[in-house]
Design a protein around this motif. Structure first.
Motif, short mmCIF file in Angstrom:
data_model
loop_
_atom_site.label_atom_id
_atom_site.label_comp_id
_atom_site.label_asym_id
_atom_site.label_seq_id
_atom_site.Cartn_x
_atom_site.Cartn_y
_atom_site.Cartn_z
N ASP A 1 6.64 -4.32 -10.07
CA ASP A 1 6.81 -3.36 -11.15
C ASP A 1 6.48 -1.94 -10.69
OD1 ASP A 1 3.69 -3.20 -12.84
OD2 ASP A 1 4.08 -4.20 -10.93
N ASP A 2 5.83 -1.80 -9.57
CA ASP A 2 5.47 -0.48 -9.08
C ASP A 2 6.66 0.10 -8.31
OD1 ASP A 2 4.54 1.69 -7.61
OD2 ASP A 2 2.55 0.83 -7.39
N SER B 1 -0.34 -8.47 -3.32
CA SER B 1 -1.19 -7.80 -4.28
C SER B 1 -2.16 -6.89 -3.56
CB SER B 1 -1.97 -8.83 -5.09
OG SER B 1 -2.80 -8.18 -6.03
N ALA B 2 -2.64 -5.91 -4.27
CA ALA B 2 -3.67 -5.06 -3.70
C ALA B 2 -4.99 -5.82 -3.78
CB ALA B 2 -3.77 -3.74 -4.48
N ASP B 3 -4.98 -6.86 -4.59
CA ASP B 3 -6.16 -7.65 -4.80
C ASP B 3 -6.30 -8.66 -3.68
OD1 ASP B 3 -7.41 -9.30 -7.81
OD2 ASP B 3 -8.31 -8.90 -5.86
N HIS C 1 0.59 -9.00 -10.05
CA HIS C 1 0.38 -8.44 -11.39
C HIS C 1 1.62 -7.71 -11.87
CE1 HIS C 1 -3.76 -8.76 -9.72
NE2 HIS C 1 -3.95 -9.27 -10.91
#
Lengths: 673, 145
Positions: A38-39, A110-112, A85
């Motif tokens: 989504d980014d 993910s950045a996570d 996400h």
């Protein structure tokens, strides 16, 4: 992941690799990637990076849109990369959908980077997890996931389709081909290989298997039909064949259903709180002989906690067990512990074996299946040897069956060895290793427990250590599972199958349960042992105890490689499946074993292959469907084949087999041709 | 011009405004996409403005919804890290830590700091790209010493 794949050789691949969609033969260039994030910034960057890798990129910023793309163009993508996400749909949900409907490799991002999230990715079946910001280097190698998956599927299909030793042998060739040109091959490996196999083994193919199987697209409607059929049958009774009949969809093969069922079960397992089980299981193998396990307990007086846990579980519990098993697979330490316990349990096995005769019909194949999973862990070295053989066969069977069981991989390796089951029975040495000759590979994956087990048991055939490298386990497990389920009909096969499959999946628990459940199985093992011992022993169910003894000896010396055992197992399963009469089963089992042995070389190779693949797959794999797998395998193995194989083995001596197989769970590349 | 550009870039790195990821972007730039980095950065500032606004509004609520704040910040951090905005990323991490501990004051303070870094970087990059365009054909990305 080190596939051991040879460097890309475009030249050689061009001949064999031909994409149905006209992708240029310059793998990995042209790889069709679908990116979902989504980014917009990340999306743009990824797009550019992938384009620089010469991939064909499609981007979308919403999961729903992505699914639509995928559904509209079933074979239009090779791999999916998705953010975790996203506003409209959780990345993991998308992952599940893609897995169920399209069976494409999915990479999560993910950045996570917290362990929980990464673990979640793994358990949901992601074949990789990238941490943002994503670097070019990370994307350059994503093609390996496509290759791996295809190879895995191919093997799976091969296994499903090959119903005889010959088939297995023939399949070996393709496997080797795959190895050498894997990097260059893409997409249609499966097809090309299948074509080759089919030409060779067309006459032996199962009626339900089609020569060339185009990828089946599981549309929502189709999936719904599938789910309806499964629910109608009951999750424990849901075998691919019946599901196929209920669904009544033209052009759909049992294999398609089987693989889909596998994924579905994985999905269900996740839903039913796998983690808890896993935790529980890992901590105590023998642990919780829960009430659900009750039914099985009646089967054997042995207090196989593990068994109880694993085998007794009602079909519904299978998922849990599997989950647990899976969890266990991940815990190396856990495995070792249970092994010890299992040893005791296994000793009981002998008496149980007796039961086998009477009980042969372990009706709860599903249960048995589970049991088997757990059983392998306790195998004595001797038993392991025999188990190996069986496991080998199973392993090979499960190899392809179980492409998905990531967890099962570890478990499988342990469990898969149905033959080993007998061994387990004999020696509860925690023959996880034993059971799964194929599991050898598992050790690496699963936590090295199998290795430990194998090592402990000292089973020659076990080859625990070698296997560690191979991630076979998963396949093995699957195999056993499927075998178990299928064997419902035959007395022993049932037992053995379930034992085997159970073993593999459930490490200890399953082993225990298997023991109980797989009464019928016991005979099989006996057979193996007998065969191994050159029929010195009197193969009788009743003689289980004694048989085990002899078996142990023979097992020890059982030169049969894991693959052999696997083969044997396969044989058994197939025999079983065919619902051969009980009495002959014993004999047949012997033969089957022989056949299996013969096949073991093939299987070994295949196992190795699968093992190799498994490591990578483990991540994304889900517990194999036991029932599912059994059905797959059993169909393929005929008793006659087994018998012949066994006979051959016997005559030829174990030695040859061992050398022949040289199965040490190494990468495919290393497999001797 | 080229030298000036290189110096500017070097200084941005030395001061910790940018990190390795920026180099990754520059490496993606080629003849077909000569202004790739500038495009991405522009895209970033446009999209993140929306996130900044969401965060502003969320921070004005009382009591603070830390879960939501953390979620927004997670997104923001992902974006920022993908263009190599090092200082901004550090503030994001700090912010999330305050969210985790439920420190409202910490969050607000960090957010102000974050906005400052965000704005500063934007200006610097604007100048940088201006010079880059004037410097002529895109030169191969080179890592600052």
């Amino acid at each position: 992941m080190d596939l051991g794949v040879k460097p890309v050789s475009f030249a050689s691949s061009s001949a064999s690799w031909k994409s149905a969609d006209g992708v240029p033969d310059q793998f990995p260039a042209g790889l069709r990637v679908l990116v979902v994030d989504d980014d917009p910034t990340c999306l743009r960057i990824l797009e550019k990076m992938l384009k620089n890798c010469l991939y064909e990129v499609t981007t979308c910023n919403r999961a729903e849109v992505a699914l639509k793309f995928l559904r509209d163009n079933r074979n239009g993508y090779d791999i999916v990369i998705s953010d975790v996400h996203m506003p409209d749909m959780d990345g993991f949900k998308l992952l599940e959908h893609v897995g169920l409907e399209m069976d494409l490799p999915v990479i999560m991002m993910s950045a996570d980077d917290s362990k929980n999230v990464v673990m979640k990715g793994v358990t949901h079946g992601a074949c990789d997890y990238l941490i943002k910001p994503v670097r070019m280097e990370a994307l350059k190698n994503i093609w390996q996931h496509v290759v791996r998956k295809k190879k895995h599927e191919w093997k799976e299909k091969d296994f499903e389709q090959s119903g005889s030793v010959d088939d297995v042998e023939r399949q070996q060739k393709p496997i080797e081909d795959v190895d050498y040109s894997s990097s260059a091959n893409e997409g249609t490996w499966k097809n090309s290989k299948k074509r080759k196999d089919e030409d060779d083994e067309a006459e032996e193919r199962d009626d339900s298997s089609t020569l060339k199987k185009p990828r089946v697209v599981w549309s929502v409607e189709l999936h719904q039909q599938f789910v309806t059929a499964v629910n109608q049958l009951g999750i424990d009774k849901a075998v691919p064949k019946k599901i196929l009949e209920l669904m009544n969809v033209p052009g759909l093969t049992r294999e398609n259903v089987a693989s889909h069922l596998q994924k579905y079960r994985l999905y269900l397992r996740r839903l039913s709180g796998v983690s808890q089980h896993q935790n529980g299981l890992s901590s105590s193998f023998m642990g919780p002989p829960d009430a659900p396990f009750g039914p099985m307990s009646s089967l054997s007086g042995v207090d196989l906690q593990a068994l109880a846990a694993s085998g007794q579980l009602p079909p519904q519990s299978l998922a849990t067990i599997q989950a647990a098993a899976l969890g266990r697979a991940t815990t190396k330490s856990a495995i070792t512990v249970p092994l010890v316990d299992q040893r005791n349990i296994f000793s009981f096995e002998n008496p149980k074996l007796r039961f086998v005769d009477g009980q042969q019909q372990q009706n709860n194949n599903s249960k048995q299946v589970n049991l088997l999973h757990g059983i392998p862990t306790n195998m004595d070295s001797k038993q392991l040897a025999s188990l190996h053989q069986s496991a080998q066969s199973f392993g090979s069977m499960s190899m392809h069956v179980h492409s998905q069981a990531s967890q099962s991989n570890s478990l499988l390796t342990q469990m898969v060895q149905p033959p080993s089951r007998t061994q387990i029975l004999n020696e509860i040495n925690g023959s996880h290793a034993l059971n799964l000759p194929s599991s050898v590979g598992q050790p690496v994956l699963s936590q090295g427990v199998p290795n430990a087990v194998l090592g402990r048991n000292g089973i020659e055939n076990v080859r625990g250590p070698p296997y560690t490298s191979v991630s076979q386990p998963s396949t093995v497990v699957d195999f056993s599972r499927s075998q178990s389920t299928e064997f419902l009909g035959t007395s022993f096969s049932l037992v053995s199958n379930s034992g085997i499959s159970n073993l593999t999946s459930k490490l200890q628990d399953e082993v225990n349960s298997e023991m109980k459940a797989s009464r019928g199985f016991a005979p099989n093992f006996d057979i193996f042992n007998d065969i191994n011992q050159n029929r010195t022993q009197d193969w009788r169910l009743q003689d289980v105890p004694s048989t085990f003894e002899t078996q142990q000896h023979s097992n020890v010396r059982g030169s049969l490689d894991v693959s052999s055992s696997v083969l044997i197992q396969q044989q058994f399963s197939s025999n079983q499946k065919s619902g051969q009469n009980r009495v002959p089963p014993v004999n047949k089992a012997a033969f089957s074993v022989a056949d299996g042995l013969g096949n073991s070389s093939n299987i070994g190779q295949q196992l190795s292959s699968s093992l190799v693949d498994n490591p990578s797959r483990i991540k994304a794999e889900r517990p194999p469907d036991m029932g599912y797998q059994n059905g797959l395998f059993s169909e393929h193995f005929g008793q006659e084949d087994l018998m012949t194989a066994i006979l051959k083995q016997q005559q030829g001596g174990m030695e040859p087999i061992e050398n022949e197989f040289g199965f040490d769970g190494y990468h495919l590349d290393n497999l001797p041709v | 011009m080229q030298r000036q550009l290189a110096n500017m870039k070097q200084s941005l790195f030395d001061q910790g405004y940018l990190d390795e990821q920026f180099i990754q972007l520059e490496e993606l730039q080629d003849d077909a996409n000569p202004n790739f980095v500038e495009e991405v950065v522009t895209l970033y500032y446009r999209d993140s403005a929306r996130l900044i606004q969401n965060l502003e509004q969320a921070l004005e609520k009382n009591p603070l919804d830390f879960g939501k704040l953390d979620s927004y910040m997670h997104q923001f951090k992902g974006s920022s890290s993908s263009i190599g905005a090092k200082r901004v990323k550090i503030e994001c991490t700090q912010f999330r830590e305050y969210c985790r501990t439920g420190n409202a004051e910490g969050c607000k303070k960090t957010f102000q700091q974050l906005k400052k870094e965000y704005a500063t970087l934007k200006k610097k990059l604007e100048v940088y790209f201006q010079v880059a365009r004037q410097a002529g054909p895109v030169e191969k990305a080179c890592r600052p010493k």
